[in-house]
Scaffold this motif. Structure first.
Motif, short mmCIF file in Angstrom:
data_model
loop_
_atom_site.label_atom_id
_atom_site.label_comp_id
_atom_site.label_asym_id
_atom_site.label_seq_id
_atom_site.Cartn_x
_atom_site.Cartn_y
_atom_site.Cartn_z
N SER A 42 30.18 0.61 20.67
CA SER A 42 30.23 -0.86 20.68
C SER A 42 30.75 -1.36 22.02
O SER A 42 31.39 -0.61 22.78
N GLY A 91 19.63 3.12 18.84
CA GLY A 91 20.92 2.50 18.58
C GLY A 91 21.90 2.66 19.74
O GLY A 91 21.91 3.70 20.42
N PHE A 108 27.68 -6.52 21.54
CA PHE A 108 26.92 -5.69 20.61
C PHE A 108 27.84 -4.71 19.87
O PHE A 108 28.91 -4.34 20.36
N ARG A 109 27.42 -4.29 18.69
CA ARG A 109 28.17 -3.31 17.91
C ARG A 109 27.52 -1.93 18.04
O ARG A 109 26.38 -1.81 18.47
N LYS A 110 28.25 -0.91 17.64
CA LYS A 110 27.69 0.44 17.65
C LYS A 110 26.50 0.49 16.69
O LYS A 110 26.54 -0.10 15.61
N ASP A 111 25.46 1.20 17.10
CA ASP A 111 24.22 1.38 16.34
C ASP A 111 23.32 0.14 16.33
O ASP A 111 22.26 0.17 15.70
N LYS A 112 23.72 -0.93 17.00
CA LYS A 112 22.82 -2.07 17.18
C LYS A 112 21.57 -1.57 17.88
O LYS A 112 21.64 -0.84 18.86
N ARG A 113 20.39 -1.93 17.38
CA ARG A 113 19.17 -1.32 17.87
C ARG A 113 18.49 -2.16 18.95
O ARG A 113 18.39 -3.38 18.86
N PHE A 114 18.04 -1.45 19.99
CA PHE A 114 17.40 -2.06 21.15
C PHE A 114 16.17 -1.23 21.53
O PHE A 114 16.05 -0.07 21.15
N ARG A 118 13.49 2.13 9.85
CA ARG A 118 14.38 1.93 10.99
C ARG A 118 14.19 3.03 12.02
O ARG A 118 14.16 2.80 13.21
N LYS A 120 23.51 -8.88 26.66
CA LYS A 120 24.48 -9.18 25.59
C LYS A 120 25.71 -8.30 25.76
O LYS A 120 25.61 -7.09 25.93
#
Length: 217
Positions: free
Chosen positions: A40, A36, A94-100, A29, A91
């Motif tokens: 959020s 991340g 999205f949530r915290k730490d969602k990776r982009f 990861r 989007k």
């Protein structure tokens, strides 16, 4: 006693295997080139937009834009500078730490009085665009045709204008009855100098005709 010893050794081996697997996954990861989200979408709402913009920049996001809504009259229900919505790559859930990807576009929309400015906004305006080389008289597109279709018409117009393009037109399609497949303001197609397929960094004349066609009622 012998059985207890076997159970203990087995448990220890399983623990080691799980730890190695966890570390391996974590390593993958970290090294995938993605970053991340520092907060959020839900937690960003209602916060000061300057703080949210700063958080995303410090997290490594390269394309972070603040967008004043100009919707306040007396500032009773909402305060000036208060975040209404944050979108990352189009989007808003999205949530915290969602990776982009680091170059994913982040749009921070916030409540403001019409035509209001402050030092932070002036600093935003003074920032150089992502690709600032204009020595050949051409202007580089800050976003690809695929990326821009994930934005709203207002977001796209703002980003293209900030990049230096001066001939931007918006064209409502008036094709909506109910918002099922598309929402009012969703982009259908963008053409730049007649091209509907383009890459980030492609160069055009600053006055190249840009037409943004979007879904609307």
């Amino acid at each position: 006693m012998k059985n207890k010893g076997i159970v203990s050794v087995t448990a220890l081996l399983l623990a080691v295997i799980m730890l190695v697997s966890f570390c391996s996954c974590r390593g993958e990861r970290i090294n995938d080139g993605m970053i991340g989200a520092p907060i959020s979408a839900r937690d960003a709402k209602g916060r000061n937009y300057e703080d949210i913009v700063t958080k995303f920049r410090l997290a490594g996001f390269e394309n972070v834009y603040a967008e004043p809504m100009g919707d306040l009259i007396i500032g009773v229900l909402n305060k000036s500078g208060e975040v209404d919505e944050v979108t990352v790559g189009g989007k808003s859930d999205f949530r915290k730490d969602k990776r982009f990807s680091p170059d994913t576009y982040v749009i921070v929309k916030y409540h403001s009085f019409p035509n209001s400015t402050n030092s932070f906004e002036e600093e935003e305006e003074s920032r150089e665009p992502v690709i600032a080389d204009t020595s050949d008289g051409m202007t580089a597109l800050p976003v690809s045709s695929d990326e821009i279709r994930k934005l709203s018409v207002k977001e796209a117009s703002s980003i293209l204008s900030e990049a230096g393009f001066v001939n931007i037109k918006t064209e409502p399609l008036r094709d909506l009855i109910v918002e099922i497949l598309h929402s009012d303001g969703d982009i259908s197609e963008v053409s730049v100098g007649g091209d509907i397929e383009f890459k980030k960094g492609d160069r055009y004349q600053p006055d190249a005709a840009i037409v943004i066609r979007y879904h609307s009622y």
